[in-house]
Design a protein around this motif. Structure first.
Motif, PDB file in Angstrom:
ATOM      1  N   TYR A   1       0.840  -1.187   0.000  1.00 60.49           N
ATOM      2  CA  TYR A   1       0.000   0.000   0.000  1.00 60.49           C
ATOM      3  C   TYR A   1       0.879   1.243   0.000  1.00 60.49           C
ATOM      4  O   TYR A   1       1.864   1.330   0.743  1.00 60.49           O
ATOM      5  N   THR A   2       0.520   2.216  -0.835  1.00 61.33           N
ATOM      6  CA  THR A   2       1.276   3.460  -0.910  1.00 61.33           C
ATOM      7  C   THR A   2       0.900   4.364   0.261  1.00 61.33           C
ATOM      8  O   THR A   2      -0.117   4.162   0.941  1.00 61.33           O
ATOM      9  N   LYS A   3       1.722   5.384   0.477  1.00 59.16           N
ATOM     10  CA  LYS A   3       1.442   6.330   1.557  1.00 59.16           C
ATOM     11  C   LYS A   3       0.117   7.048   1.326  1.00 59.16           C
ATOM     12  O   LYS A   3      -0.611   7.342   2.269  1.00 59.16           O
ATOM     13  N   SER A   4      -0.191   7.335   0.060  1.00 61.59           N
ATOM     14  CA  SER A   4      -1.449   8.028  -0.235  1.00 61.59           C
ATOM     15  C   SER A   4      -2.645   7.125   0.059  1.00 61.59           C
ATOM     16  O   SER A   4      -3.677   7.596   0.572  1.00 61.59           O
ATOM     17  N   GLN A   5      -2.517   5.813  -0.234  1.00 63.97           N
ATOM     18  CA  GLN A   5      -3.611   4.889   0.070  1.00 63.97           C
ATOM     19  C   GLN A   5      -3.838   4.786   1.575  1.00 63.97           C
ATOM     20  O   GLN A   5      -4.981   4.746   2.045  1.00 63.97           O
ATOM     21  N   ILE A   6      -2.734   4.727   2.336  1.00 65.08           N
ATOM     22  CA  ILE A   6      -2.855   4.637   3.800  1.00 65.08           C
ATOM     23  C   ILE A   6      -3.438   5.925   4.372  1.00 65.08           C
ATOM     24  O   ILE A   6      -4.228   5.906   5.325  1.00 65.08           O
ATOM     25  N   ALA A   7      -3.053   7.075   3.768  1.00 64.62           N
ATOM     26  CA  ALA A   7      -3.596   8.356   4.234  1.00 64.62           C
ATOM     27  C   ALA A   7      -5.108   8.415   4.044  1.00 64.62           C
ATOM     28  O   ALA A   7      -5.838   8.937   4.896  1.00 64.62           O
ATOM     29  N   LYS A   8      -5.588   7.846   2.936  1.00 63.31           N
ATOM     30  CA  LYS A   8      -7.025   7.838   2.670  1.00 63.31           C
ATOM     31  C   LYS A   8      -7.756   6.807   3.529  1.00 63.31           C
ATOM     32  O   LYS A   8      -8.909   7.002   3.899  1.00 63.31           O
ATOM     33  N   ASN A   9      -7.047   5.707   3.846  1.00 65.50           N
ATOM     34  CA  ASN A   9      -7.656   4.637   4.628  1.00 65.50           C
ATOM     35  C   ASN A   9      -6.652   4.148   5.667  1.00 65.50           C
ATOM     36  O   ASN A   9      -5.904   3.206   5.423  1.00 65.50           O
ATOM     37  N   PRO A  10      -6.581   4.772   6.826  1.00 60.83           N
ATOM     38  CA  PRO A  10      -5.586   4.399   7.850  1.00 60.83           C
ATOM     39  C   PRO A  10      -5.658   2.936   8.272  1.00 60.83           C
ATOM     40  O   PRO A  10      -4.681   2.396   8.807  1.00 60.83           O
TER      41      PRO A  10
END
Length: 272
Positions: free
Chosen positions: A119-128
């Motif tokens: 998972y990319t940082k942007s994906q984790i930012a959108k879905n912690p």
């Protein structure tokens, strides 16, 4: 390949625990024979010379973590030729999307290649909620290796070496990209004391960065492979790379040290 796929299909359909060990033994034998045939064909139909050092004392029933630099897709048949039947079958971490590759995805699954979803940082930012899932997936993938002989393969740079990538990274190495420590640390953390040794592998081609076409067209003169068997450093098994900063710094220093020695080895080969 057709025989391997047939056994893989039986393993997928007949999920009977008592039969799994039999299917796995058949699959390992088929894979090793297939690699042996490929290696024999390279010897028969090309004049490429292989200089391989450091295979003494390796065991086909061991548990190894194999770390290598990554120059070309040719690295994979080279490593298979060097290690076939000397250590357990090399298993690579594969992107989860590769499971859906026709035929090959089934073969990789049957041979217990671990599939990973990153998972990319942007994906984790959108879905912690995604945070930490890739680490947990690594632990689950390694859990199956605790009770069987295995060689977990990791191209630590994460990508093949090119001049453009080297210029972009500006690493402190002349012939290598920066090593990525996280994946290696997670494997050691997940498998704990089950790892017998780390195999530090250096690969070099006299032609620089060959392609499969160069291999098949007999355009590679000499392939050098240096294998160094190392103990797992004290305290690394079970270490918490993600949350323990002191451990993370120590681990990165160890891996960077391996890469400095590997870079010096490649420089000396270049001089020869």
């Amino acid at each position: 390949m057709p025989v391997l796929l047939a056994v893989a299909l039986f393993k997928a359909v007949l999920r009977i625990p008592a039969w799994r060990r039999t299917f796995d033994a058949w699959l390992m034998a088929i894979a090793e024979n297939w690699i042996g045939i490929n290696s024999a064909m390279i010897d028969r139909f090309t004049s490429t010379r292989f200089v391989i050092e450091g295979l003494e004392g390796l065991r086909p029933d061991g548990h190894y973590l194999v770390l290598a630099n990554h120059r070309s897709w040719v690295d994979i048949p080279v490593l298979q030729k060097a290690f076939n039947r000397r250590i357990p079958l090399l298993r690579f971490f594969l992107k989860s999307q590769l499971f859906w590759v026709p035929l090959l995805g089934l073969a990789w699954w049957a041979l217990d290649f671990p599939f990973m979803r990153r998972y990319t940082k942007s994906q984790i930012a959108k879905n912690p909620a995604l945070a930490g899932r890739d680490v947990e997936a690594t632990r689950r993938a390694c859990a199956k290796f605790l009770t069987i002989p295995v060689s977990v393969m990791n191209f630590v740079e994460g990508t093949r070496f090119t001049g453009a990538k080297h210029a972009a990274q500006q690493p402190p190495y002349r012939h290598l990209l920066r090593p990525k420590a996280g994946g290696v640390a997670f494997v050691l953390g997940a498998m704990g004391q089950a790892i017998d040794a780390v195999l530090d592998v250096t690969i070099h081609y006299d032609t620089g960065t060959p392609s499969f076409a160069d291999l098949f067209a007999d355009r590679i003169g000499v392939v050098r492979v240096h294998v160094r068997e190392l103990p797992v450093p004290e305290g690394f098994a079970g270490g918490d790379y993600e949350n323990d900063r002191a451990f993370r710094v120590r681990f990165q220093a160890w891996l960077n040290g391996l890469w400095q020695e590997k870079d010096a080895r490649l420089e000396s080969w270049k001089g020869e």
